[in-house]
Write an enzyme that holds these catalytic residues in place. Structure first.
Site, mmCIF file in Angstrom:
data_model
loop_
_atom_site.group_PDB
_atom_site.id
_atom_site.type_symbol
_atom_site.label_atom_id
_atom_site.label_comp_id
_atom_site.label_asym_id
_atom_site.label_seq_id
_atom_site.Cartn_x
_atom_site.Cartn_y
_atom_site.Cartn_z
ATOM 1 C CB THR A 114 -0.922 0.013 1.224
ATOM 2 O OG1 THR A 114 -1.788 -1.129 1.169
ATOM 3 C CG2 THR A 114 -1.763 1.278 1.245
ATOM 4 C CE LYS B 267 -5.534 -1.238 1.637
ATOM 5 N NZ LYS B 267 -4.237 -1.921 1.731
ATOM 6 C CE LYS C 257 2.057 2.182 4.840
ATOM 7 N NZ LYS C 257 1.628 1.447 3.598
#
Length: 296
Positions: A101, A176, A244
């Site tokens: 990701t 995502k 993150k």
């Protein structure tokens, strides 16, 4: 399985990569692995076979498909680019798939670097967590060309139950981001609902058993409400990683001019969890923040 892909390299054997690579080995593929911590790679080979290599370049040499699953943009650059990076060892016509990701900017960077070398590229972040990886039931969101997707998809399906091409390079990462935006809001809402039920003197488990059958139901409610009620968070997807991811979402939103007020707020709440020492707790630990008396 696509007959043109018989040898794969898997770079990054963390809580996600370890079981994902295992599915490929069990499917009969020749799997070449690299992990920054060599002992982890040795243990994987002892269990699954295949071969362990000292650098990403060595692991990628001779592979038809190279899969990367590491922590963040900088980690991807470290294992993909440079003299010892995977691209330096990949042969013409092979394909790089990044499951990390990461940012949309990194996807564009890798796509360009691959095209310059005659390589294919897909950005292919996953959703489903460690349990999904272990069960071979991940959702995989891909960005790239139709041809590259069709070549890689039969391999990805060994650990993905839903493997979908979302558009050109970068589209997987953008999808995502949508996923993480939705998850963050859902978990905060679930935490607030459970907190409210507790303060109101309701049986939280009974409340969840009722409302999960209706419009409020979600994966988070089904899989996390019991551990949240029991105040158990030593499992699942870590707050540090979620922050993150949300940071990537918020930066991309600034570039797009998109407004994410709830996401920004939830990101701050996860910052509070980190300050409580819960960086490695599951993201559902937002409930503990509500149960903890405020200093205000």
């Amino acid at each position: 399985m696509n007959p043109t892909i018989s040898t794969v390299a898997f770079i990054g054997l963390g809580v996600m990569g370890h079981p994902m690579a295992g599915h490929l080995a069990r499917a009969g593929l020749d799997v070449r692995v690299y992990n920054r911590t060599g002992d982890t790679a040795d243990a994987w080979v002892a269990t699954h076979g295949g071969s362990r290599h000292a650098t990403p370049r060595e692991a990628a040499a001779g592979a038809d498909l190279v899969l990367v699953c590491v922590g963040n943009d900088d980690d991807v650059r470290q294992v993909a680019l440079g003299a010892d990076g995977a691209l330096a060892g990949m042969r013409d016509g092979s394909l790089l798939v990044d499951h990390t990701t990461a940012s949309g900017a990194l996807a564009a960077e890798l796509d360009g670097a691959c095209r310059e070398r005659g390589l294919g590229f897909l950005d292919a972040p996953v959703s489903g967590g460690q349990q999904g990886a272990e069960n071979g039931a991940l959702t995989i969101m891909c960005g790239g060309t139709q041809a590259d997707f069709e070549r890689a998809a039969p391999v990805l399906e060994h650990y993905g139950r839903a493997v979908t091409l979302m558009g050109p390079a970068g589209s997987g990462q953008l999808t995502k981001m949508v996923n993480q935006i939705c998850v963050g809001g859902l978990v905060q809402a679930l935490a607030e609902g459970l907190h409210f039920a507790e303060q109101a003197g309701l049986d939280q488990t009974r409340v969840m058993d009722v409302i999960r059958q209706g419009a409020a139901g979600s994966w988070q409610m089904d899989h996390r409400h019991r551990t949240m009620i029991d105040d158990e968070y030593e499992h699942g997807f870590a707050v540090d990683w979620m922050r993150k991811d949300l940071g990537i979402c918020l930066e991309q939103a600034r570039r797009l001019g998109a407004r994410l007020p709830v996401t920004a707020l939830v990101d701050q709440f996860y910052g509070d969890i980190q300050a409580m020492g819960g960086g490695r707790w599951d993201t559902s630990s937002l409930l503990r923040r509500l149960r903890t008396p405020s200093d205000d």
